[in-house]
Design a protein around this motif. Sequence first.
Motif: not given
Ligand code: NAD
Length: 350
Positions: A179, A184, A202, A204, A237, A258, A260
């Motif tokens: 991801g 990521g 990813d 994308d 992801a 990252a 959850n």
């Molecule tokens: P995001 O939506 O920006 O990115 C997720 C990425 O994962 C996307 O680019 C998507 O295309 C990709 N993806 C989806 N399914 C996939 C798969 N099967 N294989 C590979 N890639 C895949 O989300 P984010 O904000 O980067 O968060 C990522 C993770 O971290 C989530 O689980 C989120 O809950 C967790 N998280 C984020 C934050 C934060 O500050 N944004 C904080 C704590 C936890």
Amino acid sequence: MKIVEIPTAGYERVAEAVDPAAGLHAFIAVHSTVLGPAVGGIRMWPYASREAALTDALRLAEGMTWKSAVAETGLGGGKAVIIGDSKTKKTPELFVAMGRFVQDFQGRYVPAEDVGTTTGDLENVAKSTKWVSGLPRDKGGSGNPSPFTARGVFLGIQACAADVFGTQDLQGRTVAIQGLGSVGFALARHLHEAGAKLIVADLDAARLAEAAAEFGAVVEDVKRIHAAACDVFAPCALGAVINDQTLPELRCRIVAGAANNQLHELRHGEALRQRKIVYAPDFVINAGGIINVGQEFAPGGYQEAVATKKVANIFRAVKETLALAKALEIPTSEAALRLAKSKLAAGLVK
Ligand code: NAD
């Protein structure tokens, strides 16, 4: 708007709001305010049922309590969920109504953004309540949490490397990132700058091309990234990626990312331990975002430099968790929960 209380054992307050005129059907769960106001995002998701939405709110709210306890943000744990497809069902009125629901909690629950919601949606929430965090910087908030989350994950990976390889230096180490979203991709940049080799996956294609061009990353199939031969597997992801199917196929020494709820079930923490794979518990390593938001509640208000300094504590928090797990011969996931619960207990006797 009709607000109905749902008395729930172990939770301070759980309520359901229905406002047909605004198209709102939502839950707010406050798990604990022992350490401070319950801060957690508003998730908007097309849940299959009312029960599924409530279960998610409860599970996520509890997770926020543990995350904030270990990170010492001075916050409690809570979460809100809105039933609906964020791509098709969003209106300003929906979030203004959500603000009225938030207002009913009088500051015991304070929302931020989460899956399916944006800082723009929070601006609408803020039209009907003053209890909002994570607004854009130009609106007086702490802004996008992702760079802080990515920085914390990078430091947590260094802490795991120190434990497993005897050095936190990531030069020449291989990291497989699942991801390349907001977190990521920023993590990939930190790792590249530290001299690590990257394998990435990813859905994308544009993100993949960018990572290949900028960091020389090798692209892997989304279905096989967990099985890549590497030093560190970094799930960034989805949840539940450590499960009965993926576990036997892992070829890494460390799982640290990252996402959850990375373990499908708690027993998968023990399964990782049996395989001698070091797991950085998700709520310990991914706390950078909530640490950043938490600084909005500091006396004197948000200061980026203070937030950045506090995120650096994630290195120590991960090391402490790994050390406790080793000493007690328990999974790191279990050690993290024990740490969180002891911090909550200390807060109770204050
Ligand atoms: P995001 O939506 O920006 O990115 C997720 C990425 O994962 C996307 O680019 C998507 O295309 C990709 N993806 C989806 N399914 C996939 C798969 N099967 N294989 C590979 N890639 C895949 O989300 P984010 O904000 O980067 O968060 C990522 C993770 O971290 C989530 O689980 C989120 O809950 C967790 N998280 C984020 C934050 C934060 O500050 N944004 C904080 C704590 C936890």
